[in-house]
Design a protein around this motif. Structure first.
Motif, PDB file in Angstrom:
ATOM      1  N   ALA A  15       0.842  -1.198   0.000  1.00 35.48           N
ATOM      2  CA  ALA A  15       0.000   0.000   0.000  1.00 35.48           C
ATOM      3  C   ALA A  15       0.876   1.246   0.000  1.00 35.48           C
ATOM      4  CB  ALA A  15      -0.925   0.013   1.210  1.00 35.48           C
ATOM      5  N   PRO A  16       0.650   2.175  -0.931  1.00 36.31           N
ATOM      6  CA  PRO A  16       1.441   3.402  -0.966  1.00 36.31           C
ATOM      7  C   PRO A  16       1.175   4.271   0.260  1.00 36.31           C
ATOM      8  CG  PRO A  16      -0.389   3.561  -2.487  1.00 36.31           C
ATOM      9  CD  PRO A  16      -0.376   2.155  -1.993  1.00 36.31           C
ATOM     10  N   VAL A  17       2.162   5.054   0.624  1.00 36.60           N
ATOM     11  CA  VAL A  17       2.045   5.951   1.768  1.00 36.60           C
ATOM     12  C   VAL A  17       1.669   7.346   1.287  1.00 36.60           C
ATOM     13  CG1 VAL A  17       3.360   7.156   3.567  1.00 36.60           C
ATOM     14  CG2 VAL A  17       3.639   4.687   3.235  1.00 36.60           C
ATOM     15  N   SER A  18       0.613   7.892   1.859  1.00 32.97           N
ATOM     16  CA  SER A  18       0.235   9.277   1.614  1.00 32.97           C
ATOM     17  C   SER A  18      -0.878   9.625   2.576  1.00 32.97           C
ATOM     18  CB  SER A  18      -0.230   9.508   0.168  1.00 32.97           C
ATOM     19  OG  SER A  18      -1.562   9.095  -0.007  1.00 32.97           O
ATOM     20  N   ARG A  19      -1.174  10.899   2.704  1.00 35.33           N
ATOM     21  CA  ARG A  19      -2.264  11.318   3.573  1.00 35.33           C
ATOM     22  C   ARG A  19      -3.616  10.946   2.981  1.00 35.33           C
ATOM     23  NH1 ARG A  19      -1.095  17.361   4.308  1.00 35.33           N
ATOM     24  NH2 ARG A  19      -3.289  17.345   4.972  1.00 35.33           N
ATOM     25  N   PRO A  32       5.904   1.587  -1.386  1.00 33.66           N
ATOM     26  CA  PRO A  32       5.739   1.368  -2.825  1.00 33.66           C
ATOM     27  C   PRO A  32       5.810   2.669  -3.624  1.00 33.66           C
ATOM     28  CG  PRO A  32       4.115   0.113  -1.604  1.00 33.66           C
ATOM     29  CD  PRO A  32       4.761   1.039  -0.619  1.00 33.66           C
ATOM     30  N   SER A  33       6.205   2.554  -4.873  1.00 34.10           N
ATOM     31  CA  SER A  33       6.241   3.707  -5.766  1.00 34.10           C
ATOM     32  C   SER A  33       4.839   4.324  -5.840  1.00 34.10           C
ATOM     33  CB  SER A  33       6.704   3.298  -7.162  1.00 34.10           C
ATOM     34  OG  SER A  33       5.854   2.300  -7.702  1.00 34.10           O
ATOM     35  N   GLY A  34       4.809   5.633  -5.984  1.00 34.33           N
ATOM     36  CA  GLY A  34       3.541   6.344  -5.932  1.00 34.33           C
ATOM     37  C   GLY A  34       3.276   6.938  -4.564  1.00 34.33           C
ATOM     38  N   THR A  90       9.760   0.914  -3.520  1.00 33.25           N
ATOM     39  CA  THR A  90       9.732  -0.454  -4.009  1.00 33.25           C
ATOM     40  C   THR A  90       8.687  -0.544  -5.123  1.00 33.25           C
ATOM     41  OG1 THR A  90       8.111  -1.029  -2.296  1.00 33.25           O
ATOM     42  CG2 THR A  90      10.422  -1.432  -1.792  1.00 33.25           C
ATOM     43  N   ALA A  91       8.786  -1.595  -5.921  1.00 33.83           N
ATOM     44  CA  ALA A  91       7.831  -1.770  -7.018  1.00 33.83           C
ATOM     45  C   ALA A  91       6.451  -2.097  -6.464  1.00 33.83           C
ATOM     46  CB  ALA A  91       8.302  -2.882  -7.952  1.00 33.83           C
ATOM     47  N   THR A  92       5.432  -1.590  -7.128  1.00 36.30           N
ATOM     48  CA  THR A  92       4.055  -1.852  -6.719  1.00 36.30           C
ATOM     49  C   THR A  92       3.633  -3.246  -7.165  1.00 36.30           C
ATOM     50  OG1 THR A  92       3.522   0.490  -6.934  1.00 36.30           O
ATOM     51  CG2 THR A  92       1.682  -1.046  -6.879  1.00 36.30           C
TER      52      THR A  92
END
Length: 359
Positions: A13-17, A46-48, A58-60
């Motif tokens: 899972a990508p990290v973001s708010r 993950p990327s993004g 890391t690659a998604t």
């Protein structure tokens, strides 16, 4: 002297708010707090992902998330951790994924682990007290009580949200539910309850590539998405704020013992009451009869939704300001980072002195 903190996210899972997962949102807040305090934040995700510090991407993993693809993600995680430890003077490692034990580094750097999910979801080895380098953090008193009896909890730090991001708005005739679309979140119960309460439900979130999640979507959610109900997918921070602010209430029909509820905190920060099943830490978040209603059974949800019209937006906001500040949360984590780094520094000094005497 600034710290260097390595935060390691869940590899799928990508990290973001704006990410649906609470762990990813908390990690994003910690990254931001570290950078603004003048520390070096390194994030493996993950990327993004969107971070203010240094992102080691890391690659998604592509759906479907088969056992083999998950194993590849774990190996990527291990390689990236080795890279980070070899290239940066890391003072503290902070891990957030439910699968952290699959890529837990064997090193002298102190490791902090926030248990974002129900304690029973983690393997027994996580609670082994023989690993003196591992420090466990719970996100609620309810969660801490459910850890195995022998568990040594380093700290309990309640989650928080950026209160300044949320504002109240005139309420419209819809209810809202947000999160990962999976069986344990039971959003089909929210749709049924909204139907019986005579209101439309807006469902926002993500269907991950796990087969159980995909099947749940096809069997339980998709057939129920008839007008006035709508699924709008993943929403950005601004759209989420607008949805929460104008909703009659937020519905949290989770079937598991929730360890926290960021979305419930965000709803109250928006002046919006919460209707939920009485599960886990929701009793610590929602003040029953004042900022929402906690019910025992799904069939009690419709009446609770209707009753929220009597509740005060001001009371919801007041509770959020009193209890759910992200600044209070990040300050406590930064204090833990300093504490662990100082202990490690002292240990190195003592060890170096002992070696010199032996020589």
């Amino acid at each position: 002297m600034p710290l260097t903190v390595l935060n390691i996210g869940y590899p799928l899972a990508p990290v973001s708010r704006g990410t649906a997962g609470g762990a990813e949102q908390i990690l994003a807040l910690l990254d931001e707090a570290l950078v603004k305090a003048g520390h070096h934040s390194i994030v493996i995700a993950p990327s993004g992902s969107k971070v203010l510090g240094t992102l080691l991407a890391t690659a998604t993993a592509e759906p479907p998330l088969t056992t083999q693809r998950v194993a590849v993600a774990w190996e990527q995680q291990r390689r990236m951790i080795r890279k980070a430890l070899s290239e940066f003077p890391v003072d503290v490692i902070h891990m957030h994924g439910i699968d952290f034990h699959r890529y837990l580094p064997q090193c002298a750097v102190p490791v902090l682990v926030t248990l974002h999910l129900p304690p029973s979801w983690y393997p027994a080895e996580v609670y082994d007290r023989s690993n003196s380098n591992l420090h466990l953090v719970c996100v609620s008193r309810s969660q801490a009580r459910r850890c195995p009896r022998q568990t040594e909890i380093y700290a309990t730090i309640e989650n928080g949200v950026r209160l300044a991001d949320f504002r109240s708005a005139p309420k419209k005739d819809y209810v809202v539910a947000l999160g990962r679309i999976c069986p344990e979140k039971a959003f089909h119960l929210a749709i049924d309850a909204a139907t019986q309460a005579g209101l439309g439900l807006i469902l926002a979130g993500e269907v991950f590539g796990y087969s159980a999640h995909q099947q749940y979507w096809e069997r339980e959610i998709k057939p129920r998405l008839r007008a006035p109900h709508r699924f709008i997918g993943v929403v950005g921070p601004q759209q989420k704020r607008e949805l929460l602010a104008a909703a009659r209430c937020l519905v949290v029909p989770s079937l598991v013992e929730e360890t926290s509820s960021l979305v419930a905190m965000e709803a109250m920060a928006s002046g919006t009451p919460v209707v939920a099943l009485r599960r886990g830490a929701l009793v610590e978040v929602v003040e029953h009869g004042r900022t929402g209603f906690l019910v025992e059974k799904p069939e009690e949800l419709p009446a609770a939704i209707s009753a929220t019209e009597q509740l005060s937006s001001e009371a919801c906001r007041e509770r959020a300001e009193k209890l759910f500040s992200s600044e209070r949360m990040t300050d406590r984590y930064l204090s833990l980072y300093w504490q662990l780094a100082s202990q490690q520094s002292l240990h190195r000094i003592v060890e170096s002195s002992s070696m010199e005497r032996a020589a």
